[in-house]
Structure formats: C-alpha cells, structure tokens
Design a protein around this motif. Structure first.
Motif, PDB file in Angstrom:
ATOM      1  N   ARG A  66       2.311  14.386  -3.828  1.00 60.08           N
ATOM      2  CA  ARG A  66       1.173  13.465  -3.960  1.00 60.08           C
ATOM      3  C   ARG A  66       1.558  12.191  -3.227  1.00 60.08           C
ATOM      4  O   ARG A  66       2.480  11.482  -3.635  1.00 60.08           O
ATOM      5  CB  ARG A  66       0.864  13.202  -5.434  1.00 60.08           C
ATOM      6  N   LEU A  67       0.851  11.892  -2.152  1.00 61.17           N
ATOM      7  CA  LEU A  67       1.270  10.864  -1.206  1.00 61.17           C
ATOM      8  C   LEU A  67       0.352   9.644  -1.222  1.00 61.17           C
ATOM      9  O   LEU A  67      -0.867   9.782  -1.370  1.00 61.17           O
ATOM     10  CB  LEU A  67       1.281  11.426   0.220  1.00 61.17           C
ATOM     11  N   VAL A  68       0.963   8.466  -1.029  1.00 64.82           N
ATOM     12  CA  VAL A  68       0.226   7.232  -0.768  1.00 64.82           C
ATOM     13  C   VAL A  68       0.768   6.648   0.532  1.00 64.82           C
ATOM     14  O   VAL A  68       1.983   6.513   0.706  1.00 64.82           O
ATOM     15  CB  VAL A  68       0.374   6.210  -1.907  1.00 64.82           C
ATOM     16  N   ASP A  70      -1.829  16.441  -0.269  1.00 63.96           N
ATOM     17  CA  ASP A  70      -2.565  15.699  -1.298  1.00 63.96           C
ATOM     18  C   ASP A  70      -2.315  14.208  -1.091  1.00 63.96           C
ATOM     19  O   ASP A  70      -1.326  13.657  -1.573  1.00 63.96           O
ATOM     20  CB  ASP A  70      -2.098  16.139  -2.688  1.00 63.96           C
ATOM     21  N   VAL A  71      -3.204  13.558  -0.346  1.00 61.92           N
ATOM     22  CA  VAL A  71      -3.113  12.114  -0.110  1.00 61.92           C
ATOM     23  C   VAL A  71      -3.941  11.408  -1.167  1.00 61.92           C
ATOM     24  O   VAL A  71      -5.161  11.577  -1.224  1.00 61.92           O
ATOM     25  CB  VAL A  71      -3.592  11.744   1.306  1.00 61.92           C
ATOM     26  N   ALA A  72      -3.281  10.621  -2.013  1.00 58.45           N
ATOM     27  CA  ALA A  72      -3.964   9.977  -3.125  1.00 58.45           C
ATOM     28  C   ALA A  72      -4.681   8.701  -2.708  1.00 58.45           C
ATOM     29  O   ALA A  72      -5.736   8.363  -3.267  1.00 58.45           O
ATOM     30  CB  ALA A  72      -2.966   9.656  -4.237  1.00 58.45           C
ATOM     31  N   ALA A 110       4.919   5.803  -8.809  1.00 51.96           N
ATOM     32  CA  ALA A 110       3.598   5.171  -8.635  1.00 51.96           C
ATOM     33  C   ALA A 110       3.732   3.943  -7.755  1.00 51.96           C
ATOM     34  O   ALA A 110       4.840   3.438  -7.513  1.00 51.96           O
ATOM     35  CB  ALA A 110       3.002   4.781  -9.991  1.00 51.96           C
ATOM     36  N   THR A 118      -1.541   3.690  -8.700  1.00 52.96           N
ATOM     37  CA  THR A 118      -1.784   5.031  -8.195  1.00 52.96           C
ATOM     38  C   THR A 118      -0.504   5.852  -8.327  1.00 52.96           C
ATOM     39  O   THR A 118       0.530   5.501  -7.755  1.00 52.96           O
ATOM     40  CB  THR A 118      -2.208   5.000  -6.712  1.00 52.96           C
ATOM     41  N   GLU A 119      -0.583   6.914  -9.102  1.00 53.92           N
ATOM     42  CA  GLU A 119       0.589   7.770  -9.283  1.00 53.92           C
ATOM     43  C   GLU A 119       0.847   8.578  -8.014  1.00 53.92           C
ATOM     44  O   GLU A 119      -0.078   9.063  -7.364  1.00 53.92           O
ATOM     45  CB  GLU A 119       0.383   8.704 -10.474  1.00 53.92           C
ATOM     46  N   CYS A 120       2.120   8.715  -7.661  1.00 53.58           N
ATOM     47  CA  CYS A 120       2.503   9.457  -6.468  1.00 53.58           C
ATOM     48  C   CYS A 120       3.997   9.746  -6.521  1.00 53.58           C
ATOM     49  O   CYS A 120       4.721   9.176  -7.346  1.00 53.58           O
ATOM     50  CB  CYS A 120       2.176   8.657  -5.211  1.00 53.58           C
ATOM     51  N   ASP A 121       4.464  10.622  -5.650  1.00 53.81           N
ATOM     52  CA  ASP A 121       5.907  10.864  -5.547  1.00 53.81           C
ATOM     53  C   ASP A 121       6.424  10.584  -4.137  1.00 53.81           C
ATOM     54  O   ASP A 121       7.581  10.847  -3.822  1.00 53.81           O
ATOM     55  CB  ASP A 121       6.277  12.282  -5.981  1.00 53.81           C
ATOM     56  N   VAL A 147       5.741   7.453  -0.875  1.00 55.59           N
ATOM     57  CA  VAL A 147       5.029   6.326  -0.280  1.00 55.59           C
ATOM     58  C   VAL A 147       5.464   6.218   1.174  1.00 55.59           C
ATOM     59  O   VAL A 147       6.670   6.183   1.471  1.00 55.59           O
ATOM     60  CB  VAL A 147       5.316   5.002  -1.012  1.00 55.59           C
TER      61      VAL A 147
END
Length: 461
Positions: free
Chosen positions: A156-158, A179-181, A238, A251-254, A256
């Motif tokens: 899960r990417l930002v 999955d780009v958040a 996040a 924004t939750e992510c793993d 950045v």
C-alpha cells in the motif's frame, strides 16, 4: 594528445547517446562509460533480457523515443563504432592520466583528451520527520524497481513531493496494478496555475501531463503539508499530512515514495574543474557553460547534469555538446542553429515547471530539530543548526565539524536541504552557504581496486 583524439562520454542516457551519434557521424570513435548494464539512462532504463512487459507499458507515450534510442546505441556498440564500458563508474579524474573507472573486472584508467559529461540527475529530496524509516524510498527508486524488475516497493503506497515525476510514477504504478493510497503534492494550485504560461511553450506535453493527472482522480491532493511518517520495528505504517483546506489526515501505508523534481548530478563536473552558480529558480548549484555546453577547454556538459530539461532536452544538449567538441577540434560539425532554437523552447517550458512545482523552502525553515537531515550519518536538523552556530554557516565547515554529507551518498540527498536549513537559521542566502567540495572517489569503491592498481588501460591506441 594522439593524432586521433580520445573522447570519452560519461553516461548512456538520451544526452550521451546523441553525443555519441554525432561524434561517430564525424568519423570519431568515442568511449562511452555508463553505470547501467544497457544504454538508456534512468528515464529510458531497460529491463533485463527476457523481461516480458512491453515497451508501451514501461515508457507509455515515450515508448517510440525510448526504442529508437536503444536501437541506435545498440547498433553503434555492436558495430564497434563506439567502445561501451557498461556497468562502470567513473570514480576520479586525473588531468594527466585520465579517468579512473571501476568496471566489473576492476579499475581501469581511461586516457581522455576531451570529455563529455552526460551524467543526468537524481531525485531532489526534502527531509520529512520519519523519512529515515525502512520503507521510505525516492520516486526514482520506485520507478527503477518498476521498470527494471516489474515490482512495487510495497503493498500500500503513498507518493509525496512535487513535480512531473510524482504524477508519472503514480500513474505507472496504478497501471501496473499497485495499490496507491494517495498522491500528495506540496505545490499549491495557485503555483501550478502561475506556471502555465511557461508550460504552454510545449502545449501538447502540458496537456498530456494534465490528462495523466486527471486519471489519478481522487488519489491526487495538491497544496499539502507533510507532517510525519510513522513507522514501527517493521517499517512504515502511515503518513500524517495536512490538506490544503487545513484538515489533518492520516493515510495508512507500508511504503512512502518522496521526490521534488530533480537535482543535477554534478560531482564529476566539479572534479573536472567546472565553475558553478547558484540557480534561484531551481534552488540548486548548476555548472557554468556556454549555450553549446562548453564548460572549459576539453570539457563539455550535456543533459540534466547541466540544465534540468528532461529527456527531450537531453537529446538536444547531447548533440550540441558533441558539436562544440567537433568545433574545437577544427572538424566539420553540424549547424547548431535548429538545436539552439529548440533548446530555448525547452528552457521556457522548464521555467514553467520550476514555477509550478516550487521547492518547499517554508517546510525546511520549520523543520523540527529531531528530524534527520542526513540519513547516511544520522545528522538531525538540530545538530545541523548547532554546528552552524559553532563553526559558522558555511557548507564545508558544517560538513567537517558535523559530518553532514560525509556518508555513502556524499551529500547528494542532503546537501540542498541542509544548505537551505543553514541559510534560514543564519538568516543569510542559500548561495552564501556555498556548496560541498567534491572528493574522489565519488562512488563507494572496493579498497582492493586502488591497492592493486588498474589492470589495464582503455583507449590507449
């Protein structure tokens, strides 16, 4: 100098390829040194042989340009028109001996009468609290992983920062199924609108960028303020940010990915004796050269290592640098008029980009003391400020006393932000802080490569 001039091109991206093509057309056989296994540079990076994703997927609308450049260089290399030193890095420059190059088989000294540097650019980064955590990458790293290996660097990417690369990498990842958040742009819409006049120098290109932005839809947020990257023992969890409206978001992510346009790669230019000027528009030090890329006798610059103009600009400046080289050798050279006209158009467009996606200086001025600035050495903003107070607000003094810029990257990722932070703290201009002096080797190198000495010499015939 031998009867046949020994010309070395460093870099096999768009600028280096066009420079090589121009020299070969004039009857010369340059040596091309490149860190990549295959020519193309970062923008047109090529995957390993057998990679199944088609060029249209890797390069989008730029696929025809990428394939044309790849084919051109492959033809030059396979026919022996150029000598290609792949997977090789220039570590040092000796005016008498030549270039010290680390190759897969060891160190080589490459004699050089004339040098064309087409070293490109790297990501320009701004420290964010928590950015030293596992799972934080540059936008360029995320793009390289996607192009070279077909992978996303997280589940899960930002992506955060500003500039065209932010939109491009985000869309490439989305199209690949990642999955780009969220896509967080620090440039406010007002700045982006102010840059439109310059961007209209290339209307088709500008409209293509807007279309890409539109495809991101609600993922894209402009005018944000990045507050903190949260992480635990396993890595990023996040990112905290403030929307343009003032609303606080988490924004939750793993993963950045960070990047604020580009930073010219100038280490070799500095070692080669270039003069530099601080460019307020691009908020960085850029080498001084004439319109053709002539920096001094026997030294020529091309591509983003000279002017941040992108892939099309790199092709133009590569031809111009080779043209200047041929002129100085009193050899027949192409007429540069058309390329110089094209260069002026590209510069107007680039100026629009710089205005539309500004360097976030305000963010740097208010960076908390606990924020890591130099990730290699773990130097914080507070330590940087204290060192400037103790030793004086000059880049090299702060480096020698506080170790900022002494790590593996040699200041590539912390120098610009560090200089701005020192300047705001000391209430002086960033130009007055100065730039870090280059030191060889400019890349990490095995000690054995220097102890054993070079096994042979390239281009001595």
């Amino acid at each position: 100098m031998t009867d046949t001039p020994r010309i070395v091109i460093v870099g096999a991206g768009p600028a280096g390829i066009r420079a090589a093509e121009t020299l070969v057309a004039a009857g010369l056989r340059p040596i091309v040194v490149d860190e990549g296994a295959r020519a193309g540079g970062q923008i047109y990076r090529r995957p390993p042989p057998g990679f199944t994703r088609p060029a249209e997927t890797l390069y989008g609308s730029e696929a025809p340009k990428a394939q044309a450049l790849h084919s051109l260089f492959d033809r030059l290399a396979t026919t022996g028109a150029v000598e290609h030193l792949a997977e090789s890095s220039v570590l040092a420059i000796d005016r008498a001996e030549g270039l010290h190059v680390l190759t897969p088989t060891g160190r080589r000294v490459v004699p050089c009468d004339r040098l064309i540097l087409a070293t490109g650019a790297t990501d320009r980064l701004v420290p964010v609290p928590g950015w030293q955590s596992p799972g934080v990458y540059s936008l360029g790293a995320a793009q390289i992983a996607l192009k070279a290996q077909g992978i996303a660097l997280g589940q899960r990417l930002v992506l955060a920062g500003s500039g065209p690369l932010l939109t491009l990498v985000a869309l490439q990842l989305v199209k690949a199924g990642a999955d780009v958040a969220a896509v967080l742009d620090t440039a406010p819409m007002s700045a982006q609108a102010a840059g439109l006049t310059g961007l209209m120098a290339r209307p088709a290109f500008a409209l293509r960028g807007l279309a890409m932005r539109a495809r991101l839809g609600r993922l894209y947020h402009s005018g944000v303020t990045l507050k903190k990257i949260e992480a635990d023992a396993r890595g990023v969890t996040a990112i905290l940010w403030t929307a343009a409206s003032g609303a606080e978001r988490r924004t939750e992510c793993d993963m950045v990915g960070l990047g604020w346009h580009l930073r010219a790669e100038t280490q070799l230019a500095g070692l080669a004796g270039c003069a530099f000027d601080y460019n307020e528009t691009w908020a960085q030090w850029l080498p001084r050269a004439d319109r053709l890329g002539r920096a001094r006798e026997g030294l020529y610059l091309a591509g983003d290592g000279l002017r941040i103009l992108g892939a099309d600009g790199a092709e133009v400046s590569g031809r111009l640098a080779a043209t200047a080289c041929l002129q100085d050798l009193d050899m027949p050279a192409p007429d540069p008029v058309a390329d110089l006209k094209r260069l002026a158009t590209l510069e107007r467009f680039a100026l629009g980009l710089a205005r539309a996606f500004p360097w976030p200086a305000d963010h740097l001025r208010t960076l908390p003391d606990a924020t890591v600035v130099c990730r290699c050495e773990g130097v914080t903003a507070g330590e940087l400020r204290a060192t400037a107070d103790y030793g004086g607000p000059e880049a090299n003094r702060v480096k020698s006393l506080g170790r900022v810029g002494m790590g593996r990257c040699q200041g590539r990722y912390c120098q610009l932000a560090g200089a701005d932070l020192i300047a705001s703290h000391a209430q002086i201009t960033t130009a007055a802080v100065g730039r870090l002096r280059e030191q060889a080797p400019i890349r990490p190198a095995p000690v054995g490569a220097w102890v054993k000495g070079p096994p042979d010499t390239a281009g001595s015939d």
